[in-house]
Scaffold this motif. Structure first.
Motif, short mmCIF file in Angstrom:
data_model
loop_
_atom_site.label_atom_id
_atom_site.label_comp_id
_atom_site.label_asym_id
_atom_site.label_seq_id
_atom_site.Cartn_x
_atom_site.Cartn_y
_atom_site.Cartn_z
N GLY A 151 0.85 -1.20 0.00
CA GLY A 151 0.00 0.00 0.00
C GLY A 151 0.87 1.24 0.00
O GLY A 151 1.96 1.25 -0.60
N ARG A 152 0.40 2.27 0.69
CA ARG A 152 1.14 3.53 0.69
C ARG A 152 2.55 3.36 1.25
O ARG A 152 3.54 3.71 0.60
N ILE A 153 2.65 2.81 2.49
CA ILE A 153 3.97 2.71 3.12
C ILE A 153 4.82 1.66 2.41
O ILE A 153 5.99 1.90 2.09
N GLY A 154 4.22 0.50 2.15
CA GLY A 154 4.95 -0.55 1.42
C GLY A 154 5.53 0.00 0.12
O GLY A 154 6.67 -0.31 -0.25
N PHE A 171 4.27 -9.23 -1.45
CA PHE A 171 3.04 -10.02 -1.47
C PHE A 171 1.89 -9.13 -1.04
O PHE A 171 1.93 -8.55 0.06
N ASP A 172 0.93 -8.95 -1.92
CA ASP A 172 -0.28 -8.19 -1.58
C ASP A 172 -1.37 -8.62 -2.55
O ASP A 172 -1.44 -8.15 -3.68
N PRO A 173 -2.22 -9.55 -2.12
CA PRO A 173 -3.23 -10.08 -3.06
C PRO A 173 -4.29 -9.07 -3.44
O PRO A 173 -5.06 -9.32 -4.37
N ASN A 231 8.65 -5.07 11.91
CA ASN A 231 7.24 -4.71 12.04
C ASN A 231 7.14 -3.27 12.50
O ASN A 231 7.40 -2.94 13.65
N LEU A 232 6.75 -2.42 11.54
CA LEU A 232 6.49 -1.01 11.87
C LEU A 232 5.02 -0.72 11.56
O LEU A 232 4.64 0.43 11.34
N ALA A 233 4.21 -1.81 11.51
CA ALA A 233 2.79 -1.62 11.17
C ALA A 233 1.93 -1.63 12.43
O ALA A 233 1.55 -0.56 12.93
P1 NAD Z 1 -2.42 0.97 3.13
O1 NAD Z 1 -3.85 0.71 3.37
O2 NAD Z 1 -2.02 1.98 2.13
O3 NAD Z 1 -1.70 -0.39 2.77
C1 NAD Z 1 -1.97 -1.60 3.40
C2 NAD Z 1 -1.78 -2.69 2.36
O4 NAD Z 1 -1.90 -3.94 2.99
C3 NAD Z 1 -2.82 -2.66 1.26
O5 NAD Z 1 -2.21 -2.56 0.00
C4 NAD Z 1 -3.55 -3.97 1.40
O6 NAD Z 1 -3.93 -4.50 0.15
C5 NAD Z 1 -2.52 -4.83 2.07
N1 NAD Z 1 -3.06 -5.97 2.77
C6 NAD Z 1 -4.17 -6.02 3.56
N2 NAD Z 1 -4.34 -7.28 4.01
C7 NAD Z 1 -3.32 -8.01 3.51
C8 NAD Z 1 -2.95 -9.37 3.63
N3 NAD Z 1 -3.67 -10.22 4.38
N4 NAD Z 1 -1.86 -9.80 2.98
C9 NAD Z 1 -1.12 -8.95 2.23
N5 NAD Z 1 -1.43 -7.65 2.07
C10 NAD Z 1 -2.51 -7.19 2.71
O7 NAD Z 1 -1.82 1.34 4.55
P2 NAD Z 1 -0.45 2.12 4.84
O8 NAD Z 1 -0.71 3.58 4.92
O9 NAD Z 1 0.62 1.63 3.94
O10 NAD Z 1 -0.17 1.64 6.32
C11 NAD Z 1 0.12 0.27 6.61
C12 NAD Z 1 0.03 0.05 8.10
O11 NAD Z 1 1.08 0.74 8.74
C13 NAD Z 1 -1.23 0.69 8.68
O12 NAD Z 1 -2.29 -0.18 8.65
C14 NAD Z 1 -0.83 1.06 10.10
O13 NAD Z 1 -1.29 0.04 10.95
C15 NAD Z 1 0.69 1.07 10.06
N6 NAD Z 1 1.22 2.37 10.41
C16 NAD Z 1 2.09 2.43 11.46
C17 NAD Z 1 2.64 3.63 11.85
C18 NAD Z 1 3.61 3.71 12.97
O14 NAD Z 1 3.60 4.69 13.69
N7 NAD Z 1 4.46 2.74 13.14
C19 NAD Z 1 2.27 4.81 11.18
C20 NAD Z 1 1.41 4.72 10.10
C21 NAD Z 1 0.89 3.49 9.75
#
Ligand code: NAD
Length: 539
Positions: A151-154, A171-173, A231-233
């Motif tokens: 997604g955005r961060i990836g 991997f992102d289905p 893991n920064l998610a």
């Molecule tokens: P995003 O929605 O743009 O991207 C998430 C991606 O994950 C999407 O492309 C989605 O298709 C994919 N996805 C969902 N389920 C999946 C699965 N089972 N297998 C593979 N891919 C899957 O979100 P983002 O803005 O990139 O943010 C990602 C995560 O980072 C957020 O959900 C948030 O929890 C975390 N985040 C953490 C911080 C921090 O302070 N550490 C800050 C911002 C965001």
């Protein structure tokens, strides 16, 4: 009328200023409040804007009788009872884009810290030592970075990884091939395939049922020996016990963590004290730029939701698959109007408990199915529910709670590629009303049941059925004229000469319900229904 907005959790001042500069918003800024105090105050507010420190629980939402919008200056909404908000028609809006760069940059900062032992080097230098010989590092170049969630961060992580000369696989289905291609990222066919080759594994997915514990013992087991897990998610996407065990056994060479199952991390947590684990206290979004961006992004969206009813940014509104709602506006009107008409006519026939709502739409409206289903559900429930919270957010969940099944399909069988047909059914009785929405500013209703019509009712539509005999139109005109009801459009349709006819009459308000009785006194008029959009009355 002024809307009251409660801003809490130290939202960046520019976001607060954006709200406060709007004369129709009355903004109260408070520090993070204890639960009881927030419960006591929330009933006065139309919107609340906060960060993760304030929990927007079911109890809070049920007390918040005026609440229309919850704004979250950040991405994660695990602190918000999203289902309850949806049921209550409260929009939940986050700021997903503002902290993307901050997280991507922290990822590389932490990763390089691990690879080059920067924290240890720094600490030893400040302690007066010169430990050069013990600080042999490694390079990112040529290593394979496996990203889960593009997604955005990836995506930003991938872009930066190329600059370091890494091989990037993800991997992102849920993401189409085109995004992989534009980011020059190789697509892994499965999580297992990705794990098989990732020297560094990083997760950038939301915490969902599917992702909770998605990197567990067996997944880590598939990684090459000496891999790094990051893991920064969200805490819990990588299972704590599996990670600790793999670090203990030497299977993993290290880890990078910014998020934890329970935050703050306990003092004696087994992740602490390991030199090969870079720990940061959930600072992914903690940059001045990110805090500014998310505050402004969330506050702007909350302002637009309150003042312009712009809900397309809400997380819990129907998904339009990337289509801009402004393009769909007229199709939304058709779906809502069609459902209201069908419901009013069916009610006139004594059918009040609708069981099924079916929406078909033409290929030009591809992607709009969920949005049109929500609009049709609003139309079908308008005037039935005393709910001030019937809106595009709550309508489908309210319909479901009343036992109404909703089906929505794209169809090339409609008369027009931008056609919308809504049918309501109860038992064997079914009525379909259709229209077209050729572009954002143009729409017409084209069919009521089997009758072709051509009207665009704004506030009130009178639907009459009568025997197809001379003189009826004149009588109707006389009755409406005597009652000072102005006719805007009069469309007469019949199936066969001398059979049944239907008149769709668009009129200007006000129209009293009494008119129906007078219309029914006209010889050969069979039924008369006044449909008021916003609140319809059937007779
Ligand atoms: P995003 O929605 O743009 O991207 C998430 C991606 O994950 C999407 O492309 C989605 O298709 C994919 N996805 C969902 N389920 C999946 C699965 N089972 N297998 C593979 N891919 C899957 O979100 P983002 O803005 O990139 O943010 C990602 C995560 O980072 C957020 O959900 C948030 O929890 C975390 N985040 C953490 C911080 C921090 O302070 N550490 C800050 C911002 C965001």
């Amino acid at each position: 009328m002024a809307y009251r907005v409660l801003v809490t959790d130290d939202i960046d001042a520019d976001g607060v200023a954006l709200l406060a500069s709007e004369p129709r918003l009355q903004v109260d800024e408070v520090p993070t409040l204890p639960k009881e105090e927030l419960y006591a105050r929330i009933g006065d507010y139309d919107a609340i804007v906060g960060r993760s420190a304030t929990r927007v629980s079911e109890e809070l939402l049920r007390r918040a009788t005026r609440l229309k919008v919850v704004g979250r200056a950040g991405v994660g909404v695990d602190n918000i009872a999203l289902d309850v908000a949806t049921e209550l028609g409260v929009a939940v809006i986050n700021a997903p884009a503002g902290n993307t760069i901050a997280v991507a940059e922290l990822f590389f900062g932490s990763l390089i810290s691990l690879f080059r032992h920067i924290p240890r080097a720094n600490e030893s230098m400040h302690a007066g030592r010169w430990d050069r010989a013990q600080l042999l590092g490694a390079e990112l170049k040529g290593r394979t970075l496996g990203i889960v969630g593009l997604g955005r961060i990836g995506g930003e992580v991938a872009t930066r990884a190329h600059a370091f000369g890494m091989n990037v696989v993800a991997f992102d289905p849920y993401i189409p091939d085109t995004r992989f291609q534009s980011l020059r990222v190789r697509r892994a066919p499965s999580l297992e395939a990705l794990l098989g080759e990732a020297d560094i594994l990083t997760v950038h997915v939301p915490l969902t049922e599917e992702t909770t514990g998605m990197i567990g013992r067996s997944e880590i087991g598939r990684l090459p020996s000496g891999a790094i897990v990051c893991n920064l998610a969200r805490g819990g996407i990588v299972a704590d016990d599996a990670l600790a065990a793999a670090l203990d056994s030497g299977k993993l060479a290290g880890a990078v963590l910014d998020v934890y199952v329970k935050e703050p991390l306990t003092g004696d947590h087994p992740f602490r004290g390991r030199p090969n684990v870079i720990l940061t206290p959930h600072i992914g979004a903690s940059t001045a730029e990110a805090q500014h961006n998310v505050a402004v992004e969330a506050c702007r969206a909350v302002r637009d939701a309150l003042l312009s009813g712009e809900l397309s940014r809400s997380l819990n509104v129907a998904n339009s698959e990337g289509r801009d709602w402004s393009e769909l506006r007229s199709a939304i009107v058709v779906a809502q109007r069609a459902a209201t008409i069908a419901r009013a006519i069916l009610a006139g026939q004594g059918v009040r408990a609708v069981q099924r709502l079916t929406v078909r739409y033409g290929p030009d409206l591809a992607g709009a199915g969920e949005v049109l289903a929500s609009a049709a559900a609003v139309g079908a429930l308008e005037g039935v529910l005393e709910s001030a919270r019937l809106n595009m957010i709550s309508a489908r969940s309210l319909a479901a709670s009343r036992g109404i099944e909703i089906a929505v399909t794209e169809s090339s069988q409609l008369a027009h590629p931008s056609g919308v047909e809504v049918s309501l059914a109860a038992g064997m009785q079914e009525l379909a009303v259709a229209g077209v929405a050729p572009h954002a500013a143009a729409w017409r209703l084209t069919r009521i049941g089997g009758f072709h019509v051509d009207v665009a009712p704004r506030e009130v539509l009178i639907v009459l059925t009568n025997h197809d005999v001379p003189g009826v139109i004149g009588h109707v005109g006389t009755v409406l004229g005597a009652a000072k009801v102005n006719i805007a459009e009069y469309h007469q349709a019949r199936l066969a000469q001398g059979g049944e006819a239907l008149a769709a009459i668009t009129v200007d308000p006000p129209v009293s319900t009494e008119i129906c009785r007078k219309l029914l006194e006209i010889p050969d008029v069979l039924t008369a229904t006044i449909v008021r959009f916003g609140a319809s009355v059937a007779t």
